[in-house]
Write a protein that holds these residues in place. Structure first.
Motif, mmCIF file in Angstrom:
data_model
loop_
_atom_site.group_PDB
_atom_site.id
_atom_site.type_symbol
_atom_site.label_atom_id
_atom_site.label_comp_id
_atom_site.label_asym_id
_atom_site.label_seq_id
_atom_site.Cartn_x
_atom_site.Cartn_y
_atom_site.Cartn_z
ATOM 1 N N UNK A 1 -8.789 8.889 -17.541
ATOM 2 C CA UNK A 1 -7.657 9.157 -16.962
ATOM 3 C C UNK A 1 -6.464 9.798 -17.948
ATOM 4 N N UNK A 2 -5.906 10.966 -17.447
ATOM 5 C CA UNK A 2 -5.063 11.642 -18.238
ATOM 6 C C UNK A 2 -3.716 11.086 -17.975
ATOM 7 N N UNK A 3 -2.549 11.377 -18.633
ATOM 8 C CA UNK A 3 -1.317 11.089 -18.642
ATOM 9 C C UNK A 3 -0.918 12.148 -17.643
ATOM 10 N N UNK A 4 0.394 11.735 -16.803
ATOM 11 C CA UNK A 4 1.156 12.654 -15.859
ATOM 12 C C UNK A 4 2.672 12.097 -16.163
ATOM 13 N N UNK A 5 3.292 13.031 -16.987
ATOM 14 C CA UNK A 5 4.648 12.428 -17.648
ATOM 15 C C UNK A 5 5.860 12.256 -16.268
ATOM 16 N N UNK A 6 5.367 13.123 -15.134
ATOM 17 C CA UNK A 6 6.413 13.012 -14.050
ATOM 18 C C UNK A 6 5.902 12.151 -12.953
ATOM 19 N N UNK A 7 4.834 11.541 -12.884
ATOM 20 C CA UNK A 7 4.367 10.631 -11.796
ATOM 21 C C UNK A 7 5.080 9.121 -11.940
ATOM 22 N N UNK A 8 5.465 8.746 -10.976
ATOM 23 C CA UNK A 8 6.081 7.274 -10.642
ATOM 24 C C UNK A 8 4.928 6.542 -9.763
ATOM 25 N N UNK A 9 4.562 5.489 -10.132
ATOM 26 C CA UNK A 9 3.430 4.848 -9.374
ATOM 27 C C UNK A 9 4.336 3.298 -8.867
ATOM 28 N N UNK A 10 4.247 2.929 -7.635
ATOM 29 C CA UNK A 10 4.624 1.529 -7.023
ATOM 30 C C UNK A 10 3.258 0.714 -6.883
ATOM 31 N N UNK A 11 3.390 -0.313 -7.226
ATOM 32 C CA UNK A 11 2.035 -1.199 -6.847
ATOM 33 C C UNK A 11 2.527 -2.613 -6.326
ATOM 34 N N UNK A 12 1.644 -3.195 -5.335
ATOM 35 C CA UNK A 12 1.882 -4.525 -4.941
ATOM 36 C C UNK A 12 0.761 -5.049 -4.417
ATOM 37 N N UNK A 13 0.845 -6.443 -4.263
ATOM 38 C CA UNK A 13 -0.335 -7.146 -4.068
ATOM 39 C C UNK A 13 -0.086 -8.263 -3.076
ATOM 40 N N UNK A 14 -1.226 -8.108 -2.070
ATOM 41 C CA UNK A 14 -0.819 -9.371 -1.074
ATOM 42 C C UNK A 14 -2.456 -10.251 -1.083
ATOM 43 N N UNK A 15 -2.232 -11.567 -1.101
ATOM 44 C CA UNK A 15 -3.230 -12.670 -1.185
ATOM 45 C C UNK A 15 -3.597 -12.836 0.249
ATOM 46 N N UNK A 16 -5.122 -13.000 0.560
ATOM 47 C CA UNK A 16 -5.787 -13.648 1.799
ATOM 48 C C UNK A 16 -6.899 -14.334 1.390
ATOM 49 N N UNK A 17 -6.902 -15.484 1.505
ATOM 50 C CA UNK A 17 -8.034 -16.467 1.199
ATOM 51 C C UNK A 17 -8.502 -16.442 -0.145
ATOM 52 N N UNK A 18 -9.638 -15.883 -0.676
ATOM 53 C CA UNK A 18 -10.123 -16.020 -1.928
ATOM 54 C C UNK A 18 -9.854 -14.651 -2.685
ATOM 55 N N UNK A 19 -9.218 -13.642 -1.887
ATOM 56 C CA UNK A 19 -9.257 -12.325 -2.481
ATOM 57 C C UNK A 19 -7.765 -11.778 -2.211
ATOM 58 N N UNK A 20 -7.733 -10.325 -2.642
ATOM 59 C CA UNK A 20 -6.209 -9.942 -2.398
ATOM 60 C C UNK A 20 -6.599 -8.085 -2.120
ATOM 61 N N UNK A 21 -5.604 -7.667 -1.744
ATOM 62 C CA UNK A 21 -5.575 -6.374 -1.187
ATOM 63 C C UNK A 21 -4.421 -5.756 -2.187
ATOM 64 N N UNK A 22 -4.812 -4.752 -2.933
ATOM 65 C CA UNK A 22 -3.498 -4.276 -4.011
ATOM 66 C C UNK A 22 -3.507 -2.798 -3.483
ATOM 67 N N UNK A 23 -2.107 -2.291 -3.435
ATOM 68 C CA UNK A 23 -1.705 -1.108 -3.192
ATOM 69 C C UNK A 23 -1.015 -0.374 -3.948
ATOM 70 N N UNK A 24 -1.054 0.850 -4.143
ATOM 71 C CA UNK A 24 -0.479 1.789 -4.912
ATOM 72 C C UNK A 24 -0.150 3.055 -4.304
#
Length: 175
Positions: A1-24
């Protein structure tokens, strides 16, 4: 993975049962109203919640969703605190900052204050009287708060923060 000096990422996680869904989602500027790109990752099993060790549960999910990114962003926004108190006790964002070897700034946007969080920058947006609590590593809390203040949206929560929350909850599909 290369660096992108202009990119902003937002992340969040939601849990259901034993697992989760992560979003970006990614954006090029703090003022963007729509995401440049967005995706989710299903995590079949997550660690049990342990008070004081939330990062053990959430960090692997965030790392998994970031691994799908075409490049490493310059800033990652997390839902919660980066640093928990004025003494520097590590929150989720600090653990992410260290995991990424301090190459990427991490900004935390928390909806609630707690004892010890007096140092966090308070950002009041829109017509809301309730502040957001902003902390960061890799840039100052004041600089991070100024970015959050400028983010798109009329409401307390910036538009892209709401979008990534809805993505991880499965309320919307990636565009």
């Amino acid at each position: 993975m290369t660096d992108n000096p202009k990119l902003i990422a937002l992340v969040d996680v939601h849990y259901e049962g034993e697992g989760a869904r992560a979003a970006c989602l990614t954006a090029l500027t703090w003022e963007d109203a729509t995401a440049l790109d967005e995706w989710t990752v299903e995590v079949p099993r997550v660690a049990e919640y342990r008070p004081g060790f939330f990062f053990e549960r959430e960090l692997p999910c965030i790392v998994a969703v970031l691994e799908r990114a075409p490049s490493l962003p310059s800033v990652i926004v997390v839902d919660g605190y980066v640093v928990l108190d004025a003494e520097g006790r590590k929150g989720l964002g600090a653990h992410l900052y260290e995991h990424l070897e301090k190459r990427v700034a991490v900004v935390g946007i928390a909806k609630r204050g707690f004892a010890g969080s007096e140092f966090a920058m308070r950002v009041v947006r829109g017509t809301s009287r309730s502040p957001l609590f902003v902390t960061a590593l890799g840039l100052s809390n004041a600089e991070a708060a100024a970015h959050v203040q400028r983010m798109h949206g009329e409401h307390r929560m910036p538009t892209l923060c709401t979008r990534v929350d809805h993505l991880c909850r499965g309320l919307v599909l990636p565009a």
